[in-house]
Design a protein around this motif. Structure first.
Motif, PDB file in Angstrom:
ATOM      1  N   PRO A  15      -9.873  37.355 -91.861  1.00 15.60           N
ATOM      2  CA  PRO A  15      -8.469  37.071 -91.544  1.00 15.60           C
ATOM      3  C   PRO A  15      -7.532  38.137 -92.105  1.00 15.60           C
ATOM      4  N   LYS A  16      -6.534  38.482 -91.303  1.00 14.92           N
ATOM      5  CA  LYS A  16      -5.489  39.402 -91.725  1.00 14.92           C
ATOM      6  C   LYS A  16      -4.157  38.767 -91.383  1.00 14.92           C
ATOM      7  N   ARG A  17      -3.233  38.797 -92.322  1.00 10.79           N
ATOM      8  CA  ARG A  17      -1.940  38.155 -92.119  1.00 10.79           C
ATOM      9  C   ARG A  17      -1.252  38.654 -90.850  1.00 10.79           C
ATOM     10  N   GLU A  18      -1.375  39.947 -90.567  1.00 11.49           N
ATOM     11  CA  GLU A  18      -0.717  40.536 -89.412  1.00 11.49           C
ATOM     12  C   GLU A  18      -1.255  39.994 -88.093  1.00 11.49           C
ATOM     13  N   GLN A  19      -2.432  39.410 -88.123  1.00 10.53           N
ATOM     14  CA  GLN A  19      -3.047  38.895 -86.899  1.00 10.53           C
ATOM     15  C   GLN A  19      -2.999  37.374 -86.815  1.00 10.53           C
ATOM     16  N   THR A  20      -2.211  36.747 -87.662  1.00  9.50           N
ATOM     17  CA  THR A  20      -2.081  35.297 -87.633  1.00  9.50           C
ATOM     18  C   THR A  20      -1.151  34.883 -86.499  1.00  9.50           C
ATOM     19  N   HIS A  21      -1.596  33.912 -85.733  1.00  9.52           N
ATOM     20  CA  HIS A  21      -0.815  33.351 -84.631  1.00  9.52           C
ATOM     21  C   HIS A  21      -0.533  31.889 -84.948  1.00  9.52           C
ATOM     22  N   SER A  22       0.308  31.273 -84.139  1.00 17.92           N
ATOM     23  CA  SER A  22       0.573  29.847 -84.350  1.00 17.92           C
ATOM     24  C   SER A  22       0.738  29.145 -83.011  1.00 17.92           C
ATOM     25  N   LEU A  23       0.482  27.864 -83.035  1.00 15.98           N
ATOM     26  CA  LEU A  23       0.718  27.014 -81.882  1.00 15.98           C
ATOM     27  C   LEU A  23       1.238  25.680 -82.379  1.00 15.98           C
ATOM     28  N   TYR A  24       1.858  24.949 -81.483  1.00 13.18           N
ATOM     29  CA  TYR A  24       2.415  23.639 -81.814  1.00 13.18           C
ATOM     30  C   TYR A  24       1.627  22.588 -81.056  1.00 13.18           C
TER      31      TYR A  24
END
Length: 71
Positions: A15-24
């Motif tokens: 994991p890399k912070r720059e590649q973190t995504h999100s969904l609801y």
């Protein structure tokens, strides 16, 4: 309740912070939200955060707020 799920698109890479995504996603509990995402995607889930009150209002106004639904 609505949850914001932070994830990496793959479980293979570190994991890399720059590649973190999100969904609801809407679910009754954070455990159910995590299970829905795990069952329907290959994502590496980092965090499931409940959204309510002012925090939910902020996300609706300032983010690309779209509820994800799985069939």
């Amino acid at each position: 309740m609505i949850f914001k799920v932070y994830y990496q698109e793959t479980k293979v890479r570190n994991p890399k912070r720059e590649q973190t995504h999100s969904l609801y996603i809407e679910a009754e509990t954070d455990v159910m939200a995590r299970q829905l995402v795990e069952d329907n995607t290959p994502y590496n889930i980092e965090l499931v955060q409940a959204l309510e009150g002012n925090h939910l209002d902020y996300e609706k106004e300032n983010a690309d707020f779209t509820l994800t639904e799985f069939n």
